[in-house]
Design an enzyme around this catalytic site. Structure first.
Site, PDB file in Angstrom:
ATOM      1  N   CYS A   7       1.135   2.865 -10.240  1.00 49.75           N
ATOM      2  CA  CYS A   7       1.760   3.672 -11.274  1.00 49.75           C
ATOM      3  C   CYS A   7       3.060   3.027 -11.723  1.00 49.75           C
ATOM      4  O   CYS A   7       3.556   2.089 -11.095  1.00 49.75           O
ATOM      5  CB  CYS A   7       2.054   5.079 -10.749  1.00 49.75           C
ATOM      6  SG  CYS A   7       0.603   5.908 -10.056  1.00 49.75           S
ATOM      7  N   GLY A  33      -0.682   1.763 -15.303  1.00 45.49           N
ATOM      8  CA  GLY A  33      -1.492   2.972 -15.200  1.00 45.49           C
ATOM      9  C   GLY A  33      -1.875   3.477 -16.571  1.00 45.49           C
ATOM     10  O   GLY A  33      -1.021   3.585 -17.447  1.00 45.49           O
ATOM     11  N   ASN A 107       5.671   6.286  -7.520  1.00 44.96           N
ATOM     12  CA  ASN A 107       4.769   5.135  -7.504  1.00 44.96           C
ATOM     13  C   ASN A 107       4.592   4.733  -6.047  1.00 44.96           C
ATOM     14  O   ASN A 107       5.560   4.404  -5.372  1.00 44.96           O
ATOM     15  CB  ASN A 107       5.369   3.979  -8.314  1.00 44.96           C
ATOM     16  CG  ASN A 107       4.674   2.636  -8.093  1.00 44.96           C
ATOM     17  OD1 ASN A 107       5.290   1.600  -8.176  1.00 44.96           O
ATOM     18  ND2 ASN A 107       3.379   2.667  -7.809  1.00 44.96           N
ATOM     19  N   GLY A 108       3.359   4.748  -5.561  1.00 46.03           N
ATOM     20  CA  GLY A 108       3.103   4.376  -4.174  1.00 46.03           C
ATOM     21  C   GLY A 108       2.100   5.309  -3.536  1.00 46.03           C
ATOM     22  O   GLY A 108       1.371   6.038  -4.219  1.00 46.03           O
ATOM     23  N   TYR A 281      -0.538 -10.102  -9.663  1.00 42.26           N
ATOM     24  CA  TYR A 281      -1.365  -9.403 -10.649  1.00 42.26           C
ATOM     25  C   TYR A 281      -0.674  -8.258 -11.375  1.00 42.26           C
ATOM     26  O   TYR A 281      -0.718  -8.169 -12.588  1.00 42.26           O
ATOM     27  CB  TYR A 281      -2.631  -8.878  -9.952  1.00 42.26           C
ATOM     28  CG  TYR A 281      -3.512  -8.018 -10.824  1.00 42.26           C
ATOM     29  CD1 TYR A 281      -4.223  -8.564 -11.886  1.00 42.26           C
ATOM     30  CD2 TYR A 281      -3.645  -6.647 -10.585  1.00 42.26           C
ATOM     31  CE1 TYR A 281      -5.030  -7.773 -12.692  1.00 42.26           C
ATOM     32  CE2 TYR A 281      -4.457  -5.851 -11.387  1.00 42.26           C
ATOM     33  CZ  TYR A 281      -5.145  -6.414 -12.440  1.00 42.26           C
ATOM     34  OH  TYR A 281      -5.935  -5.645 -13.231  1.00 42.26           O
ATOM     35  N   ASP A 384      -8.252 -17.729 -11.680  1.00 40.54           N
ATOM     36  CA  ASP A 384      -8.108 -16.273 -11.694  1.00 40.54           C
ATOM     37  C   ASP A 384      -7.140 -15.865 -10.590  1.00 40.54           C
ATOM     38  O   ASP A 384      -6.897 -16.642  -9.651  1.00 40.54           O
ATOM     39  CB  ASP A 384      -9.462 -15.582 -11.519  1.00 40.54           C
ATOM     40  CG  ASP A 384      -9.491 -14.187 -12.125  1.00 40.54           C
ATOM     41  OD1 ASP A 384      -8.422 -13.690 -12.540  1.00 40.54           O
ATOM     42  OD2 ASP A 384     -10.580 -13.587 -12.191  1.00 40.54           O
TER      43      ASP A 384
END
Length: 480
Positions: A7, A33, A107-108, A281, A384
Protein backbone atom coordinates in the site's frame (compact mmCIF):
# COMPACT_ATOMS: atom_id res chain seq x y z
CA UNK A 1 6.75 -9.96 -12.40
CA UNK A 2 4.06 -11.56 -10.25
CA UNK A 3 4.50 -9.92 -6.87
CA UNK A 4 1.62 -7.70 -5.80
CA UNK A 5 2.34 -4.30 -4.32
CA UNK A 6 1.48 -3.42 -0.76
CA UNK A 7 0.00 0.00 0.00
CA UNK A 8 0.91 3.66 -0.12
CA UNK A 9 0.30 6.21 2.65
CA UNK A 10 0.57 9.98 2.91
CA UNK A 11 -0.16 12.69 5.45
CA UNK A 12 -0.24 16.49 5.23
CA UNK A 13 -0.12 19.03 8.06
CA UNK A 14 -0.50 22.78 7.93
CA UNK A 15 -1.43 23.31 4.27
CA UNK A 16 -4.60 25.11 3.27
CA UNK A 17 -5.45 22.50 0.63
CA UNK A 18 -4.53 19.28 2.51
CA UNK A 19 -7.01 17.10 0.56
CA UNK A 20 -5.67 18.21 -2.84
CA UNK A 21 -2.09 17.62 -1.77
CA UNK A 22 -3.01 14.14 -0.48
CA UNK A 23 -4.70 13.47 -3.84
CA UNK A 24 -1.59 14.38 -5.84
CA UNK A 25 0.64 12.38 -3.48
CA UNK A 26 -1.62 9.32 -3.75
CA UNK A 27 -1.64 9.60 -7.54
CA UNK A 28 2.18 9.37 -7.39
CA UNK A 29 1.85 6.30 -5.14
CA UNK A 30 -0.77 4.61 -7.33
CA UNK A 31 1.74 1.89 -8.31
CA UNK A 32 1.66 0.67 -4.67
CA UNK A 33 -2.04 -0.20 -4.72
CA UNK A 34 -4.93 -0.03 -7.16
CA UNK A 35 -7.85 -1.57 -5.26
CA UNK A 36 -9.07 1.33 -3.18
CA UNK A 37 -8.21 4.91 -2.26
CA UNK A 38 -9.24 7.28 0.48
CA UNK A 39 -8.53 10.65 2.11
CA UNK A 40 -9.50 11.96 5.56
CA UNK A 41 -9.21 15.68 6.37
CA UNK A 42 -9.55 17.78 9.53
CA UNK A 43 -10.65 21.41 9.65
CA UNK A 44 -9.51 21.70 13.26
CA UNK A 45 -12.75 20.50 14.84
CA UNK A 46 -14.06 17.64 12.68
CA UNK A 47 -12.59 14.90 10.48
CA UNK A 48 -14.29 14.18 7.16
CA UNK A 49 -13.59 11.05 5.10
CA UNK A 50 -14.09 9.91 1.53
CA UNK A 51 -12.95 6.49 0.28
CA UNK A 52 -14.05 3.94 -2.28
CA UNK A 53 -12.90 1.05 -4.42
CA UNK A 54 -10.85 1.84 -7.51
CA UNK A 55 -8.01 4.07 -8.68
CA UNK A 56 -7.40 7.50 -7.14
CA UNK A 57 -8.72 9.26 -10.25
CA UNK A 58 -11.91 7.14 -10.15
CA UNK A 59 -12.59 7.56 -6.43
CA UNK A 60 -12.30 11.37 -6.29
CA UNK A 61 -14.21 14.03 -8.21
CA UNK A 62 -14.01 17.81 -7.99
CA UNK A 63 -17.01 18.02 -5.68
CA UNK A 64 -15.35 15.82 -3.07
CA UNK A 65 -12.60 18.39 -2.44
CA UNK A 66 -15.12 21.13 -1.64
CA UNK A 67 -16.39 18.92 1.21
CA UNK A 68 -12.90 17.82 2.28
CA UNK A 69 -11.74 21.25 3.44
CA UNK A 70 -9.04 21.45 6.10
CA UNK A 71 -5.37 21.83 6.97
CA UNK A 72 -4.56 18.25 8.05
CA UNK A 73 -5.08 15.13 5.98
CA UNK A 74 -4.10 11.50 5.57
CA UNK A 75 -4.50 9.36 2.46
CA UNK A 76 -4.12 5.74 1.37
CA UNK A 77 -3.98 3.54 -1.73
CA UNK A 78 -4.47 -0.13 -1.05
CA UNK A 79 -3.49 -3.51 -2.33
CA UNK A 80 -4.94 -6.16 -0.03
CA UNK A 81 -2.46 -8.19 2.03
CA UNK A 82 -4.44 -8.74 5.25
CA UNK A 83 -8.21 -8.66 4.93
CA UNK A 84 -10.44 -9.09 1.90
CA UNK A 85 -10.86 -6.82 -1.10
CA UNK A 86 -13.97 -4.96 0.08
CA UNK A 87 -14.96 -1.37 0.85
CA UNK A 88 -15.00 -2.26 4.57
CA UNK A 89 -11.22 -2.78 4.39
CA UNK A 90 -10.51 0.39 2.41
CA UNK A 91 -8.48 3.04 4.25
CA UNK A 92 -8.13 5.46 6.01
CA UNK A 93 -9.97 4.01 9.00
CA UNK A 94 -11.85 6.61 11.03
CA UNK A 95 -12.86 6.11 14.65
CA UNK A 96 -15.03 8.73 16.32
CA UNK A 97 -15.57 8.39 20.05
CA UNK A 98 -16.44 10.68 22.96
CA UNK A 99 -12.92 12.16 23.09
CA UNK A 100 -12.77 13.06 19.40
CA UNK A 101 -11.78 11.35 16.17
CA UNK A 102 -8.75 9.46 14.85
CA UNK A 103 -8.01 8.57 11.21
CA UNK A 104 -5.28 6.05 10.44
CA UNK A 105 -3.53 4.69 7.33
CA UNK A 106 -1.23 1.65 7.34
CA UNK A 107 1.24 0.16 4.88
CA UNK A 108 2.48 -3.25 6.00
CA UNK A 109 1.21 -6.29 7.82
CA UNK A 110 1.05 -7.33 11.47
CA UNK A 111 2.16 -10.85 12.38
CA UNK A 112 0.36 -10.79 15.77
CA UNK A 113 -2.89 -9.38 14.37
CA UNK A 114 -5.10 -12.33 15.34
CA UNK A 115 -4.06 -12.45 19.01
CA UNK A 116 -4.41 -8.67 19.36
CA UNK A 117 -7.86 -8.74 17.77
CA UNK A 118 -8.94 -11.57 20.08
CA UNK A 119 -7.69 -9.58 23.10
CA UNK A 120 -9.65 -6.50 22.00
CA UNK A 121 -12.81 -8.53 21.32
CA UNK A 122 -12.55 -10.10 24.77
CA UNK A 123 -12.42 -6.55 26.16
CA UNK A 124 -15.60 -5.60 24.28
CA UNK A 125 -14.32 -4.08 21.05
CA UNK A 126 -16.26 -4.67 17.84
CA UNK A 127 -14.86 -4.58 14.32
CA UNK A 128 -16.35 -3.49 11.00
CA UNK A 129 -13.56 -5.02 8.86
CA UNK A 130 -11.13 -7.93 8.64
CA UNK A 131 -8.14 -5.55 8.34
CA UNK A 132 -5.21 -5.51 10.76
CA UNK A 133 -5.26 -1.69 10.45
CA UNK A 134 -8.49 -1.49 12.45
CA UNK A 135 -6.78 -3.41 15.26
CA UNK A 136 -4.08 -0.72 15.47
CA UNK A 137 -6.75 2.00 15.63
CA UNK A 138 -8.77 0.25 18.35
CA UNK A 139 -5.61 -0.36 20.39
CA UNK A 140 -4.74 3.35 20.33
CA UNK A 141 -8.26 4.29 21.48
CA UNK A 142 -8.13 1.68 24.27
CA UNK A 143 -4.74 2.89 25.51
CA UNK A 144 -5.80 6.54 25.35
CA UNK A 145 -8.83 5.87 27.56
CA UNK A 146 -6.74 3.76 29.95
CA UNK A 147 -4.26 6.66 30.19
CA UNK A 148 -7.05 8.88 31.52
CA UNK A 149 -8.05 10.73 28.37
CA UNK A 150 -10.93 13.08 29.22
CA UNK A 151 -13.38 14.87 26.93
CA UNK A 152 -12.77 18.59 26.51
CA UNK A 153 -15.47 21.22 26.92
CA UNK A 154 -15.89 21.13 23.12
CA UNK A 155 -14.77 18.74 20.35
CA UNK A 156 -12.03 21.20 19.43
CA UNK A 157 -10.50 20.84 22.91
CA UNK A 158 -10.46 17.05 23.04
CA UNK A 159 -6.93 16.74 21.70
CA UNK A 160 -5.79 20.34 22.02
CA UNK A 161 -5.31 20.25 25.77
CA UNK A 162 -1.67 19.58 26.61
CA UNK A 163 -2.71 16.75 28.93
CA UNK A 164 -4.77 14.95 26.28
CA UNK A 165 -2.09 15.39 23.62
CA UNK A 166 0.45 13.81 25.96
CA UNK A 167 -1.96 10.98 26.76
CA UNK A 168 -2.62 10.37 23.09
CA UNK A 169 1.06 10.31 22.14
CA UNK A 170 1.69 7.92 25.05
CA UNK A 171 -1.17 5.69 23.79
CA UNK A 172 0.47 5.62 20.36
CA UNK A 173 3.83 4.67 21.91
CA UNK A 174 2.19 1.87 23.94
CA UNK A 175 0.40 0.55 20.84
CA UNK A 176 3.58 0.56 18.75
CA UNK A 177 5.28 -1.59 21.42
CA UNK A 178 2.43 -4.12 21.21
CA UNK A 179 2.17 -4.55 17.45
CA UNK A 180 4.68 -6.74 15.62
CA UNK A 181 5.38 -6.94 11.92
CA UNK A 182 5.87 -4.32 9.23
CA UNK A 183 4.20 -0.93 9.42
CA UNK A 184 4.44 2.61 8.14
CA UNK A 185 1.61 4.59 9.75
CA UNK A 186 0.06 8.01 9.21
CA UNK A 187 -2.29 8.92 12.07
CA UNK A 188 -4.27 12.13 12.53
CA UNK A 189 -6.51 13.67 15.15
CA UNK A 190 -8.39 16.94 14.73
CA UNK A 191 -5.16 18.88 15.26
CA UNK A 192 -2.19 16.53 15.04
CA UNK A 193 -0.39 14.33 12.48
CA UNK A 194 1.81 11.39 13.50
CA UNK A 195 4.15 9.32 11.32
CA UNK A 196 5.53 5.95 12.49
CA UNK A 197 7.90 3.41 10.97
CA UNK A 198 8.34 -0.11 12.35
CA UNK A 199 11.48 -0.83 14.43
CA UNK A 200 13.18 -2.63 11.52
CA UNK A 201 12.20 -0.02 8.93
CA UNK A 202 10.76 -2.76 6.72
CA UNK A 203 8.28 -0.38 5.09
CA UNK A 204 9.46 3.07 3.93
CA UNK A 205 8.22 6.47 5.12
CA UNK A 206 9.72 9.91 4.54
CA UNK A 207 9.12 13.56 5.42
CA UNK A 208 8.96 16.66 3.23
CA UNK A 209 8.46 20.38 3.83
CA UNK A 210 5.80 22.25 1.87
CA UNK A 211 7.53 25.59 1.64
CA UNK A 212 5.32 28.62 1.16
CA UNK A 213 2.12 26.60 1.69
CA UNK A 214 1.65 26.94 5.42
CA UNK A 215 -1.62 27.79 6.29
CA UNK A 216 -3.97 29.12 7.03
CA UNK A 217 -7.34 28.91 5.93
CA UNK A 218 -8.04 27.88 9.53
CA UNK A 219 -6.90 30.67 11.86
CA UNK A 220 -7.16 28.34 14.86
CA UNK A 221 -4.02 26.53 13.67
CA UNK A 222 -1.04 28.66 14.60
CA UNK A 223 2.15 27.03 13.32
CA UNK A 224 5.11 28.19 15.36
CA UNK A 225 7.71 27.24 12.75
CA UNK A 226 5.63 28.56 9.84
CA UNK A 227 6.04 25.32 7.88
CA UNK A 228 3.67 22.79 6.39
CA UNK A 229 4.76 19.14 6.26
CA UNK A 230 4.06 16.03 4.22
CA UNK A 231 4.63 12.36 5.05
CA UNK A 232 4.71 9.77 2.25
CA UNK A 233 5.70 6.19 1.51
CA UNK A 234 8.09 7.37 -1.22
CA UNK A 235 9.98 10.55 -2.03
CA UNK A 236 8.38 10.71 -5.50
CA UNK A 237 5.13 11.72 -3.76
CA UNK A 238 6.93 14.59 -2.03
CA UNK A 239 8.26 15.74 -5.41
CA UNK A 240 4.76 15.57 -6.90
CA UNK A 241 3.48 18.35 -4.61
CA UNK A 242 6.56 20.51 -5.17
CA UNK A 243 7.74 19.94 -1.60
CA UNK A 244 11.32 19.66 -0.37
CA UNK A 245 12.51 16.25 0.81
CA UNK A 246 13.62 16.55 4.44
CA UNK A 247 14.58 13.01 5.51
CA UNK A 248 13.41 9.43 5.97
CA UNK A 249 11.59 8.53 9.15
CA UNK A 250 14.07 6.42 11.10
CA UNK A 251 13.26 2.77 11.82
CA UNK A 252 11.23 2.66 15.04
CA UNK A 253 10.73 6.44 15.07
CA UNK A 254 7.50 8.24 16.01
CA UNK A 255 7.25 11.74 14.52
CA UNK A 256 4.62 14.16 15.85
CA UNK A 257 3.61 17.22 13.82
CA UNK A 258 1.38 19.84 15.46
CA UNK A 259 1.15 23.59 15.95
CA UNK A 260 4.57 23.53 17.59
CA UNK A 261 6.20 22.04 14.50
CA UNK A 262 7.82 18.65 13.95
CA UNK A 263 9.25 16.60 16.81
CA UNK A 264 10.66 13.09 17.10
CA UNK A 265 9.10 11.76 20.32
CA UNK A 266 10.40 8.20 20.44
CA UNK A 267 12.79 5.84 18.68
CA UNK A 268 12.48 2.12 19.38
CA UNK A 269 15.05 0.94 16.84
CA UNK A 270 16.09 -2.60 15.97
CA UNK A 271 18.53 -3.70 13.25
CA UNK A 272 17.49 -1.96 10.02
CA UNK A 273 15.95 -4.47 7.63
CA UNK A 274 14.28 -2.52 4.81
CA UNK A 275 12.37 -4.76 2.39
CA UNK A 276 14.82 -5.31 -0.46
CA UNK A 277 11.94 -5.65 -2.92
CA UNK A 278 11.23 -1.94 -2.51
CA UNK A 279 14.36 -1.45 -4.64
CA UNK A 280 13.86 -4.47 -6.90
CA UNK A 281 10.24 -3.88 -7.82
CA UNK A 282 7.83 -1.87 -5.64
CA UNK A 283 9.24 1.65 -5.51
CA UNK A 284 9.14 4.07 -8.42
CA UNK A 285 12.56 4.55 -10.04
CA UNK A 286 12.48 8.28 -9.25
CA UNK A 287 12.21 7.62 -5.49
CA UNK A 288 15.00 7.49 -2.94
CA UNK A 289 14.69 5.27 0.14
CA UNK A 290 17.07 5.47 3.11
CA UNK A 291 19.62 7.40 1.08
CA UNK A 292 19.65 4.93 -1.84
CA UNK A 293 18.24 6.11 -5.20
CA UNK A 294 16.01 3.29 -6.48
CA UNK A 295 17.11 3.59 -10.11
CA UNK A 296 20.79 3.56 -9.14
CA UNK A 297 20.22 0.37 -7.13
CA UNK A 298 18.64 -1.23 -10.20
CA UNK A 299 21.54 -0.14 -12.41
CA UNK A 300 24.00 -1.76 -10.01
CA UNK A 301 22.02 -5.00 -9.78
CA UNK A 302 22.11 -5.19 -13.58
CA UNK A 303 25.85 -4.56 -13.63
CA UNK A 304 26.54 -7.34 -11.12
CA UNK A 305 24.20 -9.66 -13.01
CA UNK A 306 26.28 -9.06 -16.17
CA UNK A 307 29.50 -9.79 -14.26
CA UNK A 308 28.07 -13.04 -12.91
CA UNK A 309 26.25 -14.40 -15.96
CA UNK A 310 27.24 -12.70 -19.17
CA UNK A 311 26.44 -14.42 -22.44
CA UNK A 312 27.13 -13.62 -26.09
CA UNK A 313 24.20 -11.69 -27.50
CA UNK A 314 23.25 -8.85 -29.84
CA UNK A 315 20.88 -6.76 -27.67
CA UNK A 316 19.74 -6.32 -24.06
CA UNK A 317 16.12 -5.46 -23.25
CA UNK A 318 14.26 -4.92 -19.98
CA UNK A 319 10.74 -5.93 -18.97
CA UNK A 320 8.75 -2.74 -18.29
CA UNK A 321 8.78 -1.09 -15.91
CA UNK A 322 10.89 -2.44 -13.06
CA UNK A 323 13.29 -4.43 -15.27
CA UNK A 324 14.44 -1.40 -17.27
CA UNK A 325 17.02 -0.02 -14.83
CA UNK A 326 18.68 -3.42 -14.38
CA UNK A 327 18.72 -3.90 -18.19
CA UNK A 328 20.51 -0.57 -18.64
CA UNK A 329 23.04 -1.56 -15.98
CA UNK A 330 23.56 -4.95 -17.63
CA UNK A 331 24.12 -3.26 -21.00
CA UNK A 332 26.58 -0.79 -19.51
CA UNK A 333 28.64 -3.54 -17.84
CA UNK A 334 28.54 -6.03 -20.75
CA UNK A 335 28.94 -3.58 -23.64
CA UNK A 336 25.94 -5.18 -25.38
CA UNK A 337 23.60 -2.52 -26.82
CA UNK A 338 20.41 -1.72 -24.93
CA UNK A 339 17.26 -1.46 -27.04
CA UNK A 340 13.61 -0.93 -26.09
CA UNK A 341 12.43 -4.33 -27.36
CA UNK A 342 9.18 -4.48 -25.36
CA UNK A 343 6.36 -1.97 -25.10
CA UNK A 344 3.93 -1.93 -22.18
CA UNK A 345 0.28 -1.00 -22.68
CA UNK A 346 -0.06 1.67 -19.99
CA UNK A 347 -3.85 1.70 -20.18
CA UNK A 348 -4.27 -1.81 -18.83
CA UNK A 349 -4.18 -1.45 -15.07
CA UNK A 350 -3.75 -4.20 -12.53
CA UNK A 351 -7.47 -3.90 -11.80
CA UNK A 352 -8.26 -5.21 -15.32
CA UNK A 353 -10.67 -8.16 -14.96
CA UNK A 354 -9.81 -11.51 -16.54
CA UNK A 355 -12.43 -14.04 -15.42
CA UNK A 356 -10.55 -17.35 -15.81
CA UNK A 357 -7.05 -18.45 -14.80
CA UNK A 358 -6.12 -19.08 -18.44
CA UNK A 359 -7.26 -15.57 -19.39
CA UNK A 360 -5.28 -14.12 -16.50
CA UNK A 361 -2.19 -15.98 -17.71
CA UNK A 362 -2.74 -14.62 -21.21
CA UNK A 363 -3.02 -11.04 -19.92
CA UNK A 364 0.71 -10.64 -20.58
CA UNK A 365 -0.07 -10.67 -24.31
CA UNK A 366 -2.37 -7.67 -23.76
CA UNK A 367 0.00 -5.82 -21.42
CA UNK A 368 3.27 -6.39 -23.31
CA UNK A 369 4.20 -6.46 -26.97
CA UNK A 370 7.53 -6.81 -28.77
CA UNK A 371 9.11 -4.37 -31.21
CA UNK A 372 10.00 -6.72 -34.05
CA UNK A 373 12.55 -4.40 -35.66
CA UNK A 374 14.57 -4.44 -32.39
CA UNK A 375 14.55 -8.23 -32.12
CA UNK A 376 14.24 -9.91 -35.52
CA UNK A 377 17.05 -12.44 -36.07
CA UNK A 378 18.92 -11.34 -32.92
CA UNK A 379 20.26 -13.04 -29.83
CA UNK A 380 18.34 -11.30 -27.03
CA UNK A 381 19.11 -10.96 -23.32
CA UNK A 382 15.90 -10.07 -21.46
CA UNK A 383 16.12 -8.75 -17.89
CA UNK A 384 13.23 -9.08 -15.43
CA UNK A 385 13.12 -8.18 -11.74
CA UNK A 386 11.91 -11.58 -10.51
CA UNK A 387 10.35 -14.92 -11.42
CA UNK A 388 7.49 -15.89 -9.10
CA UNK A 389 5.22 -18.54 -10.60
CA UNK A 390 6.96 -18.60 -13.98
CA UNK A 391 3.78 -18.10 -15.98
CA UNK A 392 4.55 -14.53 -17.06
CA UNK A 393 8.14 -15.42 -17.93
CA UNK A 394 6.97 -18.25 -20.19
CA UNK A 395 4.53 -15.95 -22.01
CA UNK A 396 7.27 -13.33 -22.33
CA UNK A 397 9.66 -15.76 -24.00
CA UNK A 398 6.85 -16.71 -26.41
CA UNK A 399 6.33 -13.01 -27.28
CA UNK A 400 10.05 -12.55 -28.02
CA UNK A 401 10.30 -15.67 -30.17
CA UNK A 402 7.16 -14.70 -32.05
CA UNK A 403 8.85 -11.35 -32.80
CA UNK A 404 11.73 -13.21 -34.45
CA UNK A 405 14.33 -13.43 -31.65
CA UNK A 406 16.93 -16.06 -32.63
CA UNK A 407 17.91 -16.78 -29.02
CA UNK A 408 16.32 -15.68 -25.71
CA UNK A 409 18.59 -15.52 -22.66
CA UNK A 410 16.59 -14.79 -19.51
CA UNK A 411 18.33 -12.91 -16.69
CA UNK A 412 16.79 -11.98 -13.33
CA UNK A 413 18.00 -9.07 -11.17
CA UNK A 414 16.92 -10.72 -7.90
CA UNK A 415 17.77 -14.18 -6.51
CA UNK A 416 15.26 -17.06 -6.74
CA UNK A 417 12.12 -16.33 -4.67
CA UNK A 418 11.70 -19.44 -2.53
CA UNK A 419 9.66 -18.26 0.44
CA UNK A 420 6.33 -16.39 0.78
CA UNK A 421 6.26 -13.02 2.53
CA UNK A 422 4.20 -12.40 5.67
CA UNK A 423 5.26 -8.79 6.10
CA UNK A 424 3.00 -6.95 3.70
CA UNK A 425 3.56 -8.37 0.21
CA UNK A 426 0.90 -10.51 -1.44
CA UNK A 427 2.97 -13.51 -2.56
CA UNK A 428 1.80 -16.97 -3.60
CA UNK A 429 2.12 -19.93 -1.23
CA UNK A 430 5.46 -21.75 -1.12
CA UNK A 431 4.37 -24.58 -3.39
CA UNK A 432 3.30 -22.04 -6.06
CA UNK A 433 6.75 -20.37 -6.11
CA UNK A 434 8.52 -22.02 -9.02
CA UNK A 435 12.00 -21.61 -7.48
CA UNK A 436 10.97 -23.45 -4.31
CA UNK A 437 9.86 -26.53 -6.25
CA UNK A 438 12.17 -26.54 -9.32
CA UNK A 439 15.90 -26.49 -9.98
CA UNK A 440 17.41 -23.88 -12.31
CA UNK A 441 17.48 -26.10 -15.41
CA UNK A 442 13.86 -27.17 -14.79
CA UNK A 443 12.79 -23.53 -14.62
CA UNK A 444 14.69 -22.76 -17.83
CA UNK A 445 12.83 -25.54 -19.63
CA UNK A 446 9.53 -24.47 -18.08
CA UNK A 447 9.82 -20.89 -19.39
CA UNK A 448 11.37 -21.95 -22.72
CA UNK A 449 14.52 -19.79 -22.59
CA UNK A 450 17.88 -20.72 -24.18
CA UNK A 451 19.61 -19.89 -20.89
CA UNK A 452 18.57 -18.65 -17.46
CA UNK A 453 20.47 -17.02 -14.60
CA UNK A 454 19.57 -15.17 -11.42
CA UNK A 455 21.76 -12.70 -9.58
CA UNK A 456 23.28 -14.40 -6.51
CA UNK A 457 22.31 -13.20 -3.03
CA UNK A 458 25.97 -12.28 -2.45
CA UNK A 459 25.96 -10.38 -5.76
CA UNK A 460 22.85 -8.49 -4.76
CA UNK A 461 24.44 -7.44 -1.45
CA UNK A 462 27.54 -6.39 -3.41
CA UNK A 463 25.36 -4.23 -5.65
CA UNK A 464 24.01 -2.38 -2.61
CA UNK A 465 27.36 -2.24 -0.82
CA UNK A 466 25.48 -3.00 2.39
CA UNK A 467 23.48 -5.78 4.03
CA UNK A 468 20.73 -3.96 5.92
CA UNK A 469 17.72 -5.49 4.18
CA UNK A 470 14.98 -8.04 4.80
CA UNK A 471 15.72 -10.91 2.38
CA UNK A 472 13.16 -13.37 3.74
CA UNK A 473 11.66 -14.19 0.33
CA UNK A 474 15.12 -15.40 -0.77
CA UNK A 475 16.50 -17.10 2.36
CA UNK A 476 13.50 -17.64 4.64
CA UNK A 477 14.96 -15.46 7.41
CA UNK A 478 12.64 -12.68 8.55
CA UNK A 479 13.30 -9.89 11.06
CA UNK A 480 9.98 -10.59 12.82
Amino acid sequence: MGFKDECGVTGVFGAENAASLCYFALTSLQHRGQESAGIAVSDGSKIKLHKNMGLVSDVFEQGHFEKLSGNIGVGHVRYATAGGRTIENAQPFLNSFKMGSIALCHNGQLVNYEELRAMLEDAGSTFSSSSDTEVILKLIVKKFIENGGKPGSSPKENFTSIENQKRFIEAVKQTVRLIKGSFALCIMTENMLIGIRDPNGIRPLCIGVLEGQSGAGDKSLKFKDGKAYILASESCAIDSVNAKFLRDVEPGEIVVINQDGLESVDINKNTKQTCIFEYVYFARPDSEIDGIPVQEARYRMGQVLAEESNVEADVVIGVPDSGLGAAMGYSRASGIPYVTGIIKNKYIGRTFIAPTQKERENMVFVKLNAIKSDLMGKRVIVIDDSIVRGTTSRRLVQILRRAGAKEVHFRVSSPPVKFPCHLGIDTPSKNELISSTHELEEIRKEIGADSLAFISLQGMIKAFGDDTFCKGCFNGKYPV
